[in-house]
Write a protein that holds these residues in place. Structure first.
Motif, PDB file in Angstrom:
ATOM      1  N   ILE A 296       0.939  -1.260  -0.490  1.00 16.08           N
ATOM      2  CA  ILE A 296       0.210   0.014  -0.146  1.00 16.08           C
ATOM      3  C   ILE A 296       1.068   1.449   0.138  1.00 16.08           C
ATOM      4  CG2 ILE A 296      -1.754   1.152   1.386  1.00 16.08           C
ATOM      5  CD1 ILE A 296      -2.225  -1.584   2.667  1.00 16.08           C
ATOM      6  N   LEU A 297       0.047   2.233  -0.481  1.00 16.24           N
ATOM      7  CA  LEU A 297       1.454   3.571  -0.908  1.00 16.24           C
ATOM      8  C   LEU A 297       0.381   4.022  -0.795  1.00 16.24           C
ATOM      9  CD1 LEU A 297       3.703   5.266  -1.864  1.00 16.24           C
ATOM     10  CD2 LEU A 297       2.592   5.384  -4.588  1.00 16.24           C
ATOM     11  N   VAL A 298       0.728   5.322   0.487  1.00 14.45           N
ATOM     12  CA  VAL A 298      -0.353   6.504   1.377  1.00 14.45           C
ATOM     13  C   VAL A 298       0.429   7.744   0.899  1.00 14.45           C
ATOM     14  CG1 VAL A 298      -1.632   7.184   2.919  1.00 14.45           C
ATOM     15  CG2 VAL A 298      -1.192   4.912   2.803  1.00 14.45           C
ATOM     16  N   PRO A 299      -0.145   8.098  -0.382  1.00 13.84           N
ATOM     17  CA  PRO A 299       0.214   9.923  -0.798  1.00 13.84           C
ATOM     18  C   PRO A 299      -0.120  10.728   0.163  1.00 13.84           C
ATOM     19  CG  PRO A 299      -1.065   8.968  -2.235  1.00 13.84           C
ATOM     20  CD  PRO A 299      -0.729   7.711  -1.355  1.00 13.84           C
ATOM     21  N   ALA A 300       0.626  11.407   1.412  1.00 13.60           N
ATOM     22  CA  ALA A 300       0.049  12.367   2.390  1.00 13.60           C
ATOM     23  C   ALA A 300       0.445  13.286   2.329  1.00 13.60           C
ATOM     24  CB  ALA A 300       0.001  11.319   3.667  1.00 13.60           C
ATOM     25  N   ALA A 301       0.917  13.849   1.372  1.00 13.69           N
ATOM     26  CA  ALA A 301       1.569  15.091   1.987  1.00 13.69           C
ATOM     27  C   ALA A 301       1.152  16.576   0.757  1.00 13.69           C
ATOM     28  CB  ALA A 301       2.940  15.175   1.303  1.00 13.69           C
ATOM     29  N   ILE A 302       1.423  16.457  -0.377  1.00 15.57           N
ATOM     30  CA  ILE A 302       1.032  17.091  -1.128  1.00 15.57           C
ATOM     31  C   ILE A 302      -0.121  17.194  -2.519  1.00 15.57           C
ATOM     32  CG2 ILE A 302       3.398  18.693  -1.111  1.00 15.57           C
ATOM     33  CD1 ILE A 302       4.019  17.242  -3.423  1.00 15.57           C
ATOM     34  N   SER A 303      -0.967  17.958  -3.326  1.00 15.05           N
ATOM     35  CA  SER A 303      -1.503  17.532  -4.013  1.00 15.05           C
ATOM     36  C   SER A 303      -0.750  17.750  -5.934  1.00 15.05           C
ATOM     37  CB  SER A 303      -2.331  18.390  -4.377  1.00 15.05           C
ATOM     38  OG  SER A 303      -3.690  18.923  -2.777  1.00 15.05           O
ATOM     39  N   TYR A 304      -1.268  16.676  -6.244  1.00 19.14           N
ATOM     40  CA  TYR A 304      -0.807  15.755  -7.387  1.00 19.14           C
ATOM     41  C   TYR A 304       0.584  15.776  -7.441  1.00 19.14           C
ATOM     42  CZ  TYR A 304      -3.885  19.235  -8.584  1.00 19.14           C
ATOM     43  OH  TYR A 304      -5.256  20.591  -8.223  1.00 19.14           O
ATOM     44  N   ALA A 305       0.569  14.823  -5.964  1.00 10.52           N
ATOM     45  CA  ALA A 305       2.118  13.714  -6.329  1.00 10.52           C
ATOM     46  C   ALA A 305       2.241  12.559  -6.975  1.00 10.52           C
ATOM     47  CB  ALA A 305       2.630  13.451  -4.842  1.00 10.52           C
ATOM     48  N   ALA A 316       3.757  -0.197  -5.577  1.00 15.36           N
ATOM     49  CA  ALA A 316       2.257  -0.776  -4.739  1.00 15.36           C
ATOM     50  C   ALA A 316       1.050  -1.391  -5.690  1.00 15.36           C
ATOM     51  CB  ALA A 316       1.829  -0.153  -4.364  1.00 15.36           C
ATOM     52  N   ARG A 317      -0.011  -2.439  -4.234  1.00 10.10           N
ATOM     53  CA  ARG A 317      -0.722  -2.828  -4.849  1.00 10.10           C
ATOM     54  C   ARG A 317      -2.185  -1.956  -5.373  1.00 10.10           C
ATOM     55  NH1 ARG A 317      -1.110  -8.399  -1.515  1.00 10.10           N
ATOM     56  NH2 ARG A 317      -3.175  -8.901  -2.867  1.00 10.10           N
ATOM     57  N   VAL A 318      -1.856  -1.558  -4.182  1.00  8.86           N
ATOM     58  CA  VAL A 318      -3.060   0.127  -4.565  1.00  8.86           C
ATOM     59  C   VAL A 318      -2.597   0.350  -3.696  1.00  8.86           C
ATOM     60  CG1 VAL A 318      -3.740  -0.769  -1.329  1.00  8.86           C
ATOM     61  CG2 VAL A 318      -5.258   0.496  -3.573  1.00  8.86           C
ATOM     62  N   VAL A 319      -3.209   2.232  -4.274  1.00  7.38           N
ATOM     63  CA  VAL A 319      -3.008   3.659  -3.930  1.00  7.38           C
ATOM     64  C   VAL A 319      -4.275   4.321  -2.923  1.00  7.38           C
ATOM     65  CG1 VAL A 319      -1.772   5.990  -4.541  1.00  7.38           C
ATOM     66  CG2 VAL A 319      -1.305   4.742  -5.782  1.00  7.38           C
ATOM     67  N   VAL A 320      -3.940   5.070  -1.260  1.00  6.56           N
ATOM     68  CA  VAL A 320      -4.700   5.579  -0.636  1.00  6.56           C
ATOM     69  C   VAL A 320      -4.099   6.734  -0.895  1.00  6.56           C
ATOM     70  CG1 VAL A 320      -6.190   5.216   1.597  1.00  6.56           C
ATOM     71  CG2 VAL A 320      -4.988   2.813   0.436  1.00  6.56           C
TER      72      VAL A 320
END
Length: 418
Positions: A296-305, A316-320
């Motif tokens: 699992i990849l969790v982009p939790a910082a900026i928009s449009y990462a 990753a298998r899924v992006v959350v």
């Protein structure tokens, strides 16, 4: 100067993941065909040259909700996208309120940032006073925006809703008690509830594969309020957080990072002190986070990462999505083509706004267990439905979520806030 525009339980592991053989790509709607916001406002700060925006995408019962962010380079287009996302969140979680967003093009680390925020809120006061319920966002912590509202004589950033309550003083007290309720780890409930929801979106994804938390790995880009809380609760649940990133770079440990120890090393801007890192932590370039070999990849910082240029780095298998608008539509289509679904922000990170309105409406109180139980149950249900549509019919999670959000809203009586 202000200008305005009004346009029209653990499960045994399985050995193979069910994925659609012909995954559907997300519907990328041309900007010209998207529903236009109800209102746009632009403010220009004569002192610093900062530019601020308020976009109200939808009004329901005369109210719209959405945080206020501050970052150098913030644009009206970004704020419009975020306001649209807020409208999706409120509709998806059946909240009796529309979606909006505030944004200020200014560096939050500048010593003048608090003064800029205060002048922006003063300029937006007609909306803040009666229609716009705002809160923290990127670059604007909740305590800072509440301090500004106190200075303006508005009490707290939920003022537009609190002022409509049958007993505003009692509602204000309930909100403050809820925001400041102590939870394990030395945190406050209002600071961690959004990240708790993201963590359970990740846990729901693992359950959908029949995989236990201990057998699941995760990488988190950003360890501020949202990403840090998500990391904490995933660690507490037994999931192996192998990789995290902040503005200074990526940190990695294949056996799993000591998340509580790393969170204790953060400064006020969510950056980890490299001089005090625990043994065994590998330091990598900041961009390495997207290519982490995790479930699992969790982009939790900026928009449009995640963009078309870097989407092929994702393993990753899924992006959350914990950050708002973390994946561009084009990048999401490319990920879907590779069999990687994206659980959209307006579901995964909507726990914060949903909880704020549950608190306002008196559906939860300052007992953390009540809030955690309600959010956990709803998040697991929604994410399970999103991923079932993906694996069984090849419908992307965003398209399923948009169908929920686009369902006709019921006729609303005035919002009753006790």
């Amino acid at each position: 100067m202000t200008t305005m525009e009004n346009p029209a339980g653990n499960t045994p592991q399985i050995t193979a993941q069910a994925v659609p053989t012909l995954p559907a790509t997300p519907t990328v709607v041309p900007a010209a065909l998207r529903p236009q916001p109800y209102m746009r406002l632009q403010w220009n700060d004569s002192v610093t040259g900062a530019v601020g925006y308020l976009v109200v995408h939808t009004l329901r019962a005369g109210l719209a909700t959405g945080g206020t962010r501050m970052r150098a380079g913030c644009t009206i287009g970004e704020v419009e996208d975020l306001a649209r996302g807020m409208a999706n969140k409120t509709a998806t979680f059946d909240l009796p309120v529309g979606g909006a967003k505030g944004g200020i093009d200014f560096d939050p680390k500048d010593s003048r940032a608090a003064e800029v925020l205060e002048r922006f809120c003063e300029a937006m006061r007609p909306w803040i006073d009666s229609h716009w319920v705002t809160a923290e966002d990127l670059g604007v912590p909740q305590h800072l925006i509440d301090e500004v509202f106190e200075k303006l004589g508005l009490g707290q950033s939920y003022h537009a809703a609190i002022s409509r309550a049958a007993d505003p003083a009692a509602t204000l007290e309930r909100v403050r008690n809820g925001l400041n309720a102590a939870v394990d780890g030395g945190f406050l409930l209002g600071d961690v509830i959004g990240g708790y929801g993201v963590a359970h979106a990740c846990l729901a994804a693992a359950v959908s594969w029949g995989q236990s938390p201990a057998e699941t790995t995760v990488a988190i880009q950003g360890v501020g309020t949202m990403g840090g809380a998500a990391a904490y609760y995933l660690h507490e649940a037994g999931m192996r957080v192998t990789t995290v990133a902040d503005a200074a770079g990526t940190l990695h440990c294949a056996d799993g990072l000591d998340i509580p120890a790393l969170l204790d090393l953060r400064d006020g801007f969510g950056e980890i002190d490299r001089a005090r890192l625990p043994d065994g932590v590998e330091q990598l370039p900041r961009t390495a986070i997207l290519g982490a070999e995790v479930d699992i990849l969790v982009p939790a910082a900026i928009s449009y990462a995640i963009t078309p240029d870097n989407s092929y780095d994702v393993r990753a298998r899924v992006v959350v999505e914990a950050a708002n608008a973390a994946t561009t539509p084009e990048a999401e289509a490319m990920l879907a083509g590779r069999g990687i679904p994206v659980v959209p922000d307006f579901v995964a990170n909507a726990g914060a706004v949903a909880w704020a309105w549950w608190l306002l409406l008196g559906w939860v109180d300052d007992t953390p267990e009540n809030s955690f139980d309600r959010l956990r149950t709803i998040m697991h249900t929604k994410v399970a439905q999103l991923l079932a549509a993906w694996t069984e019919r090849g419908v992307t999670p965003r398209d399923t979520g948009h169908r929920w959000a686009d369902e006709p809203a019921p006729a609303l009586a005035p919002v009753h806030i006790p």
